[in-house]
Design a protein around this motif. Structure first.
Motif, PDB file in Angstrom:
ATOM      1  N   ALA A   1       0.813  -1.216   0.000  1.00  0.00           N
ATOM      2  CA  ALA A   1       0.000   0.000   0.000  1.00  0.00           C
ATOM      3  C   ALA A   1       0.843   1.260   0.000  1.00  0.00           C
ATOM      4  CB  ALA A   1      -0.904  -0.005   1.234  1.00  0.00           C
ATOM      5  N   GLN A   2       0.192   2.358  -0.333  1.00  0.00           N
ATOM      6  CA  GLN A   2       0.764   3.694  -0.205  1.00  0.00           C
ATOM      7  C   GLN A   2      -0.360   4.582   0.283  1.00  0.00           C
ATOM      8  OE1 GLN A   2       0.343   6.713  -2.426  1.00  0.00           O
ATOM      9  NE2 GLN A   2       1.802   7.805  -1.161  1.00  0.00           N
ATOM     10  N   LEU A   3      -0.067   5.440   1.255  1.00  0.00           N
ATOM     11  CA  LEU A   3      -1.080   6.334   1.812  1.00  0.00           C
ATOM     12  C   LEU A   3      -0.915   7.721   1.206  1.00  0.00           C
ATOM     13  CD1 LEU A   3      -0.905   5.322   5.578  1.00  0.00           C
ATOM     14  CD2 LEU A   3      -2.278   4.319   3.746  1.00  0.00           C
ATOM     15  N   ALA A   4      -2.004   8.281   0.721  1.00  0.00           N
ATOM     16  CA  ALA A   4      -1.979   9.604   0.102  1.00  0.00           C
ATOM     17  C   ALA A   4      -2.958  10.514   0.837  1.00  0.00           C
ATOM     18  CB  ALA A   4      -2.350   9.506  -1.374  1.00  0.00           C
ATOM     19  N   TYR A   5      -2.431  11.476   1.580  1.00  0.00           N
ATOM     20  CA  TYR A   5      -3.244  12.423   2.333  1.00  0.00           C
ATOM     21  C   TYR A   5      -4.032  13.297   1.377  1.00  0.00           C
ATOM     22  CZ  TYR A   5      -4.426  16.228   5.522  1.00  0.00           C
ATOM     23  OH  TYR A   5      -5.090  17.175   6.249  1.00  0.00           O
ATOM     24  N   MET A   6      -5.340  13.437   1.595  1.00  0.00           N
ATOM     25  CA  MET A   6      -6.204  14.213   0.707  1.00  0.00           C
ATOM     26  C   MET A   6      -6.787  15.441   1.410  1.00  0.00           C
ATOM     27  SD  MET A   6      -8.233  11.117  -1.284  1.00  0.00           S
ATOM     28  CE  MET A   6      -9.617  11.278  -0.217  1.00  0.00           C
ATOM     29  N   GLY A   7      -6.180  15.897   2.476  1.00  0.00           N
ATOM     30  CA  GLY A   7      -6.698  17.047   3.199  1.00  0.00           C
ATOM     31  C   GLY A   7      -7.884  16.660   4.060  1.00  0.00           C
ATOM     32  N   GLU A   8      -8.862  17.545   4.147  1.00  0.00           N
ATOM     33  CA  GLU A   8     -10.029  17.312   4.997  1.00  0.00           C
ATOM     34  C   GLU A   8     -10.819  16.073   4.594  1.00  0.00           C
ATOM     35  OE1 GLU A   8     -12.585  20.685   5.454  1.00  0.00           O
ATOM     36  OE2 GLU A   8     -10.892  22.009   5.896  1.00  0.00           O
TER      37      GLU A   8
ATOM     38  N   ASN B   1      -5.643  10.200   8.430  1.00  0.00           N
ATOM     39  CA  ASN B   1      -4.378   9.499   8.282  1.00  0.00           C
ATOM     40  C   ASN B   1      -4.188   8.486   9.418  1.00  0.00           C
ATOM     41  OD1 ASN B   1      -2.172   9.524   6.337  1.00  0.00           O
ATOM     42  ND2 ASN B   1      -0.882   9.974   8.105  1.00  0.00           N
ATOM     43  N   VAL B   2      -4.639   8.841  10.604  1.00  0.00           N
ATOM     44  CA  VAL B   2      -4.527   7.936  11.765  1.00  0.00           C
ATOM     45  C   VAL B   2      -5.294   6.648  11.499  1.00  0.00           C
ATOM     46  CG1 VAL B   2      -5.157   7.662  14.204  1.00  0.00           C
ATOM     47  CG2 VAL B   2      -4.119   9.793  13.413  1.00  0.00           C
ATOM     48  N   VAL B   3      -6.505   6.771  10.968  1.00  0.00           N
ATOM     49  CA  VAL B   3      -7.322   5.591  10.655  1.00  0.00           C
ATOM     50  C   VAL B   3      -6.666   4.769   9.552  1.00  0.00           C
ATOM     51  CG1 VAL B   3      -9.550   4.816   9.729  1.00  0.00           C
ATOM     52  CG2 VAL B   3      -9.481   6.616  11.457  1.00  0.00           C
ATOM     53  N   ALA B   4      -6.146   5.427   8.519  1.00  0.00           N
ATOM     54  CA  ALA B   4      -5.484   4.711   7.421  1.00  0.00           C
ATOM     55  C   ALA B   4      -4.266   3.948   7.927  1.00  0.00           C
ATOM     56  CB  ALA B   4      -5.072   5.694   6.323  1.00  0.00           C
ATOM     57  N   GLU B   5      -3.444   4.596   8.742  1.00  0.00           N
ATOM     58  CA  GLU B   5      -2.255   3.929   9.291  1.00  0.00           C
ATOM     59  C   GLU B   5      -2.641   2.734  10.154  1.00  0.00           C
ATOM     60  OE1 GLU B   5      -0.174   7.111  11.247  1.00  0.00           O
ATOM     61  OE2 GLU B   5       0.748   7.800   9.381  1.00  0.00           O
TER      62      GLU B   5
ATOM     63  N   ALA C   1      -5.368   0.940   9.851  1.00  0.00           N
ATOM     64  CA  ALA C   1      -5.932  -0.096   8.983  1.00  0.00           C
ATOM     65  C   ALA C   1      -4.844  -0.915   8.294  1.00  0.00           C
ATOM     66  CB  ALA C   1      -6.857   0.538   7.939  1.00  0.00           C
ATOM     67  N   VAL C   2      -3.836  -0.244   7.720  1.00  0.00           N
ATOM     68  CA  VAL C   2      -2.785  -0.995   7.025  1.00  0.00           C
ATOM     69  C   VAL C   2      -1.942  -1.786   8.025  1.00  0.00           C
ATOM     70  CG1 VAL C   2      -2.713   0.448   4.952  1.00  0.00           C
ATOM     71  CG2 VAL C   2      -1.221   1.004   6.873  1.00  0.00           C
ATOM     72  N   ALA C   3      -1.746  -1.245   9.220  1.00  0.00           N
ATOM     73  CA  ALA C   3      -0.994  -1.978  10.245  1.00  0.00           C
ATOM     74  C   ALA C   3      -1.760  -3.231  10.664  1.00  0.00           C
ATOM     75  CB  ALA C   3      -0.735  -1.087  11.455  1.00  0.00           C
ATOM     76  N   LYS C   4      -3.059  -3.086  10.881  1.00  0.00           N
ATOM     77  CA  LYS C   4      -3.890  -4.230  11.276  1.00  0.00           C
ATOM     78  C   LYS C   4      -3.940  -5.280  10.166  1.00  0.00           C
ATOM     79  CE  LYS C   4      -8.385  -5.148  13.378  1.00  0.00           C
ATOM     80  NZ  LYS C   4      -7.958  -5.594  14.686  1.00  0.00           N
ATOM     81  N   ALA C   5      -3.941  -4.822   8.904  1.00  0.00           N
ATOM     82  CA  ALA C   5      -3.981  -5.750   7.765  1.00  0.00           C
ATOM     83  C   ALA C   5      -2.624  -6.405   7.523  1.00  0.00           C
ATOM     84  CB  ALA C   5      -4.443  -5.024   6.509  1.00  0.00           C
ATOM     85  N   GLY C   6      -1.559  -5.801   8.056  1.00  0.00           N
ATOM     86  CA  GLY C   6      -0.228  -6.387   7.912  1.00  0.00           C
ATOM     87  C   GLY C   6       0.400  -6.230   6.536  1.00  0.00           C
ATOM     88  N   VAL C   7       0.047  -5.170   5.815  1.00  0.00           N
ATOM     89  CA  VAL C   7       0.633  -4.961   4.500  1.00  0.00           C
ATOM     90  C   VAL C   7       1.812  -3.987   4.579  1.00  0.00           C
ATOM     91  CG1 VAL C   7      -1.503  -5.463   3.235  1.00  0.00           C
ATOM     92  CG2 VAL C   7      -0.988  -3.112   3.884  1.00  0.00           C
ATOM     93  N   THR C   8       2.737  -4.143   3.656  1.00  0.00           N
ATOM     94  CA  THR C   8       3.868  -3.218   3.556  1.00  0.00           C
ATOM     95  C   THR C   8       3.363  -1.891   3.026  1.00  0.00           C
ATOM     96  OG1 THR C   8       5.397  -5.031   3.108  1.00  0.00           O
ATOM     97  CG2 THR C   8       6.093  -2.830   2.413  1.00  0.00           C
ATOM     98  N   VAL C   9       3.837  -0.796   3.611  1.00  0.00           N
ATOM     99  CA  VAL C   9       3.422   0.540   3.190  1.00  0.00           C
ATOM    100  C   VAL C   9       4.628   1.260   2.593  1.00  0.00           C
ATOM    101  CG1 VAL C   9       2.450   2.745   3.915  1.00  0.00           C
ATOM    102  CG2 VAL C   9       1.670   0.629   4.987  1.00  0.00           C
ATOM    103  N   HIS C  10       4.448   1.797   1.391  1.00  0.00           N
ATOM    104  CA  HIS C  10       5.494   2.558   0.712  1.00  0.00           C
ATOM    105  C   HIS C  10       5.288   4.044   0.977  1.00  0.00           C
ATOM    106  CE1 HIS C  10       7.049  -0.786  -1.804  1.00  0.00           C
ATOM    107  NE2 HIS C  10       5.837  -1.262  -1.568  1.00  0.00           N
ATOM    108  N   GLU C  11       6.391   4.762   1.123  1.00  0.00           N
ATOM    109  CA  GLU C  11       6.332   6.206   1.341  1.00  0.00           C
ATOM    110  C   GLU C  11       5.835   6.933   0.095  1.00  0.00           C
ATOM    111  OE1 GLU C  11       7.022   8.157   4.117  1.00  0.00           O
ATOM    112  OE2 GLU C  11       7.021   6.245   5.167  1.00  0.00           O
ATOM    113  N   GLU C  12       6.248   6.471  -1.070  1.00  0.00           N
ATOM    114  CA  GLU C  12       5.911   7.133  -2.337  1.00  0.00           C
ATOM    115  C   GLU C  12       5.361   6.101  -3.314  1.00  0.00           C
ATOM    116  OE1 GLU C  12       7.678  10.336  -3.611  1.00  0.00           O
ATOM    117  OE2 GLU C  12       8.234  10.931  -1.585  1.00  0.00           O
TER     118      GLU C  12
END
Length: 117
Positions: free
Chosen positions: A41-48, A70-74, A76-87
């Motif tokens: 996964a990769q997390l992309a902040y979309m503002g509000e 962003n807190v919820v997204a982080e 979720a991916v942690a609970k799912a156990g997937v690798t998260v890419h910065e970019e």
């Protein structure tokens, strides 16, 4: 000035609203990963609006989900156990497989293909 405190706690054993949302997203991420031989996964902040969770399966399939923050997204991916890419670049982006549908939709924006929306 008095401090105002918001109680986001849920009934015993249910977790907060954010925890429940993260758990639901993690379940969907896990289902995607199972269907596509694993996922990153990769997390992309979309503002509000929240944070987009972009998923890329090991087979090149991709999809996304939107978390309320962003807190919820982080969580979720942690609970799912997937690798998260910065970019979303390099080898990670190169794994995404697109087909005629995606190409025609992208072209529709600029060169007379099907209109988006």
């Amino acid at each position: 000035m008095a401090e105002t405190k918001t109680d986001t706690a849920a009934p015993e054993g249910k977790g907060t609203k954010d925890e429940r949302t993260a758990a639901k997203l993690a379940k969907r991420i896990g289902a995607f990963a199972k269907e596509h031989g694993g996922a990153e996964a990769q997390l992309a902040y979309m503002g509000e609006r929240g944070t987009r969770i972009v998923l890329v399966g090991q087979d090149g399939a991709w999809g996304d989900l939107v978390a309320t923050s962003n807190v919820v997204a982080e969580a979720a991916v942690a609970k799912a156990g997937v690798t998260v890419h910065e970019e979303f670049d390099g080898e990670f982006a190169a794994r995404v497989k697109t087909g005629p549908y995606e190409w025609s939709r992208m072209a529709g924006i600029q060169v007379g293909g099907p209109k988006n929306g």
